[in-house]
Design a protein around this motif. Structure first.
Motif, PDB file in Angstrom:
ATOM      1  N   ALA A  19       0.819  -1.165   0.289  1.00 37.52           N
ATOM      2  CA  ALA A  19      -0.053  -0.162  -0.003  1.00 37.52           C
ATOM      3  C   ALA A  19       0.876   1.303  -0.060  1.00 37.52           C
ATOM      4  CB  ALA A  19      -0.943  -0.007   1.127  1.00 37.52           C
ATOM      5  N   MET A  20       2.019   1.348   0.692  1.00 39.75           N
ATOM      6  CA  MET A  20       2.950   2.306   0.886  1.00 39.75           C
ATOM      7  C   MET A  20       3.548   2.490  -0.381  1.00 39.75           C
ATOM      8  SD  MET A  20       4.203   2.339   4.767  1.00 39.75           S
ATOM      9  CE  MET A  20       5.852   2.139   4.181  1.00 39.75           C
ATOM     10  N   ALA A  21       4.012   1.543  -1.085  1.00 42.59           N
ATOM     11  CA  ALA A  21       4.759   1.644  -2.519  1.00 42.59           C
ATOM     12  C   ALA A  21       3.684   1.926  -3.601  1.00 42.59           C
ATOM     13  CB  ALA A  21       5.448   0.203  -2.649  1.00 42.59           C
ATOM     14  N   PRO A  45     -10.881  -3.441 -14.915  1.00 41.94           N
ATOM     15  CA  PRO A  45     -10.956  -1.861 -14.724  1.00 41.94           C
ATOM     16  C   PRO A  45     -11.051  -1.149 -13.540  1.00 41.94           C
ATOM     17  CG  PRO A  45     -12.840  -2.948 -15.867  1.00 41.94           C
ATOM     18  CD  PRO A  45     -11.717  -4.250 -15.599  1.00 41.94           C
ATOM     19  N   ALA A  46     -11.942  -1.773 -12.753  1.00 40.81           N
ATOM     20  CA  ALA A  46     -11.790  -1.178 -11.372  1.00 40.81           C
ATOM     21  C   ALA A  46     -10.540  -1.312 -10.449  1.00 40.81           C
ATOM     22  CB  ALA A  46     -12.598  -2.127 -10.530  1.00 40.81           C
ATOM     23  N   LEU A  47      -9.719  -2.288 -10.773  1.00 46.19           N
ATOM     24  CA  LEU A  47      -8.428  -2.385 -10.250  1.00 46.19           C
ATOM     25  C   LEU A  47      -7.500  -1.457 -10.774  1.00 46.19           C
ATOM     26  CD1 LEU A  47      -6.256  -3.682  -8.139  1.00 46.19           C
ATOM     27  CD2 LEU A  47      -5.902  -5.450 -10.026  1.00 46.19           C
ATOM     28  N   CYS A  48      -7.403  -1.177 -12.057  1.00 48.46           N
ATOM     29  CA  CYS A  48      -6.829  -0.276 -12.951  1.00 48.46           C
ATOM     30  C   CYS A  48      -6.980   1.086 -12.328  1.00 48.46           C
ATOM     31  CB  CYS A  48      -7.121  -0.463 -14.332  1.00 48.46           C
ATOM     32  SG  CYS A  48      -6.476   0.601 -15.371  1.00 48.46           S
ATOM     33  N   VAL A  49      -8.379   1.336 -12.181  1.00 46.51           N
ATOM     34  CA  VAL A  49      -8.646   2.867 -11.717  1.00 46.51           C
ATOM     35  C   VAL A  49      -8.143   3.095 -10.591  1.00 46.51           C
ATOM     36  CG1 VAL A  49     -10.435   4.502 -11.225  1.00 46.51           C
ATOM     37  CG2 VAL A  49     -10.664   3.103 -13.295  1.00 46.51           C
ATOM     38  N   ARG A  50      -8.307   2.145  -9.564  1.00 49.85           N
ATOM     39  CA  ARG A  50      -8.009   2.151  -8.083  1.00 49.85           C
ATOM     40  C   ARG A  50      -6.213   2.212  -7.945  1.00 49.85           C
ATOM     41  NH1 ARG A  50     -10.991  -2.198  -7.006  1.00 49.85           N
ATOM     42  NH2 ARG A  50      -9.359  -3.493  -6.544  1.00 49.85           N
ATOM     43  N   SER A  51      -5.615   1.246  -9.028  1.00 49.13           N
ATOM     44  CA  SER A  51      -4.046   1.493  -8.728  1.00 49.13           C
ATOM     45  C   SER A  51      -3.364   2.821  -9.295  1.00 49.13           C
ATOM     46  CB  SER A  51      -3.556   0.350  -9.361  1.00 49.13           C
ATOM     47  OG  SER A  51      -3.865   0.150 -10.831  1.00 49.13           O
ATOM     48  N   LEU A  52      -4.111   3.501 -10.165  1.00 50.62           N
ATOM     49  CA  LEU A  52      -3.689   4.494 -11.034  1.00 50.62           C
ATOM     50  C   LEU A  52      -4.107   5.987 -10.583  1.00 50.62           C
ATOM     51  CD1 LEU A  52      -3.540   3.001 -14.742  1.00 50.62           C
ATOM     52  CD2 LEU A  52      -1.474   3.190 -12.913  1.00 50.62           C
ATOM     53  N   SER A  53      -5.295   6.031 -10.192  1.00 51.38           N
ATOM     54  CA  SER A  53      -6.162   7.263  -9.697  1.00 51.38           C
ATOM     55  C   SER A  53      -5.089   8.239  -8.818  1.00 51.38           C
ATOM     56  CB  SER A  53      -7.253   7.122  -9.024  1.00 51.38           C
ATOM     57  OG  SER A  53      -8.235   6.771 -10.112  1.00 51.38           O
ATOM     58  N   ALA A  54      -4.373   7.618  -7.971  1.00 51.27           N
ATOM     59  CA  ALA A  54      -3.539   8.367  -7.073  1.00 51.27           C
ATOM     60  C   ALA A  54      -2.556   9.098  -7.851  1.00 51.27           C
ATOM     61  CB  ALA A  54      -3.044   7.677  -6.054  1.00 51.27           C
ATOM     62  N   TYR A  55      -2.403   8.880  -9.056  1.00 48.63           N
ATOM     63  CA  TYR A  55      -1.163   9.390  -9.925  1.00 48.63           C
ATOM     64  C   TYR A  55      -1.776  10.419 -10.921  1.00 48.63           C
ATOM     65  CZ  TYR A  55       1.569   5.615  -7.776  1.00 48.63           C
ATOM     66  OH  TYR A  55       1.705   4.806  -6.926  1.00 48.63           O
ATOM     67  N   ALA A  56      -3.085  10.623 -10.638  1.00 48.00           N
ATOM     68  CA  ALA A  56      -3.936  11.468 -11.699  1.00 48.00           C
ATOM     69  C   ALA A  56      -2.779  12.871 -12.006  1.00 48.00           C
ATOM     70  CB  ALA A  56      -5.174  11.622 -11.289  1.00 48.00           C
ATOM     71  N   VAL A  67       1.017   4.785 -19.138  1.00 46.28           N
ATOM     72  CA  VAL A  67       1.451   3.575 -19.564  1.00 46.28           C
ATOM     73  C   VAL A  67       2.903   3.076 -18.427  1.00 46.28           C
ATOM     74  CG1 VAL A  67       3.163   1.900 -20.935  1.00 46.28           C
ATOM     75  CG2 VAL A  67       0.848   2.922 -21.825  1.00 46.28           C
ATOM     76  N   LEU A  68       3.635   4.432 -18.314  1.00 47.13           N
ATOM     77  CA  LEU A  68       4.847   4.415 -17.525  1.00 47.13           C
ATOM     78  C   LEU A  68       4.351   4.227 -16.157  1.00 47.13           C
ATOM     79  CD1 LEU A  68       7.349   6.975 -18.902  1.00 47.13           C
ATOM     80  CD2 LEU A  68       7.789   4.590 -18.306  1.00 47.13           C
ATOM     81  N   VAL A  73       3.547   0.918 -11.062  1.00 52.43           N
ATOM     82  CA  VAL A  73       2.967   0.306 -10.005  1.00 52.43           C
ATOM     83  C   VAL A  73       2.994  -1.397 -10.173  1.00 52.43           C
ATOM     84  CG1 VAL A  73       0.448  -0.285  -9.454  1.00 52.43           C
ATOM     85  CG2 VAL A  73       1.285   2.024  -9.909  1.00 52.43           C
ATOM     86  N   SER A  74       2.969  -1.962 -11.430  1.00 49.56           N
ATOM     87  CA  SER A  74       3.220  -3.154 -11.476  1.00 49.56           C
ATOM     88  C   SER A  74       4.708  -3.749 -10.923  1.00 49.56           C
ATOM     89  CB  SER A  74       3.106  -3.764 -13.065  1.00 49.56           C
ATOM     90  OG  SER A  74       3.031  -4.907 -13.050  1.00 49.56           O
TER      91      SER A  74
END
Length: 197
Positions: A19-21, A45-56, A67-68, A73-74
């Motif tokens: 979670a921290m990383a 898609p839900a996981l995608c949005v959750r994992s990337l939204s913090a970087y909007a 993509v980067l 995140v991966s």
């Protein structure tokens, strides 16, 4: 009992570090519409949005940055999962088959981390590449991320035997499947980016 307690402690530690990383230190204030639209083409898609939204804020509406970020995140989750598996390897009273499956999984996760790292470097070097050069770079990225996904699935497959049923198998499968889903999403975003250029 001690083994179960150790496994629980490792699971809590893994989720905390993941979670921290996976999230930046500050809240995002950016618009997530671009991320939500882009994530619709992924398998999760839900996981995608959750994992990337913090970087909007960093992503804005930049497909390459999307993509980067997905790759980063991966990679972060793959590194955390690899550390988790490494800690499991240190547990006492493991069955011989568990020791072998964990060792194989650790190798696969090492390959995953390597492939994702290479793909991030390749995306960063993409720069102003055009035509054939662009296609060559993108082909490399797609190949490394596909290989990383295969490595993650191979790790999970290593625990398919019923003889391995139990907490170790359940914990590793849970961690690696989460990484595989994020990697699958990153690959879908890569393919979309490549097709749109």
């Amino acid at each position: 009992m001690a083994r179960a307690a150790s496994l629980l402690l490792l699971s809590v530690l893994y989720f905390t570090t993941t979670a921290m990383a996976a999230a930046p230190a500050t809240e995002h204030s950016g618009d997530t519409t671009f991320i939500k639209t882009s994530c619709k083409s992924t398998s999760y898609p839900a996981l995608c949005v959750r994992s990337l939204s913090a970087y909007a804020d960093a992503i804005q509406q930049n497909p390459r940055q999307l993509v980067l970020t997905a790759l980063s995140v991966s990679l972060s989750r793959a590194e955390s999962a690899k550390s988790f598996v490494m800690e499991l390897k240190k547990l006492k009273n493991l069955k011989n088959r568990e020791i072998e499956a964990i060792a194989d999984c650790l190798e696969e996760m090492g390959d995953t981390v390597y492939g994702l790292s290479k793909s991030i470097k390749e995306m960063k070097h993409l720069g102003q590449a055009k035509d054939q050069e662009f296609l060559w770079h993108m082909s490399n990225v797609e190949t490394w991320v596909s290989a990383a996904l295969t490595d993650e699935n191979t790790c999970v497959d290593g625990f398919a035997s019923k003889a391995l049923n139990g907490n170790i198998k359940d914990s590793i499968k849970s961690e690696i499947i989460n990484v595989a889903k994020v990697t699958s999403n990153a690959l879908a975003l890569i393919n979309n980016f490549a097709a749109s250029q």
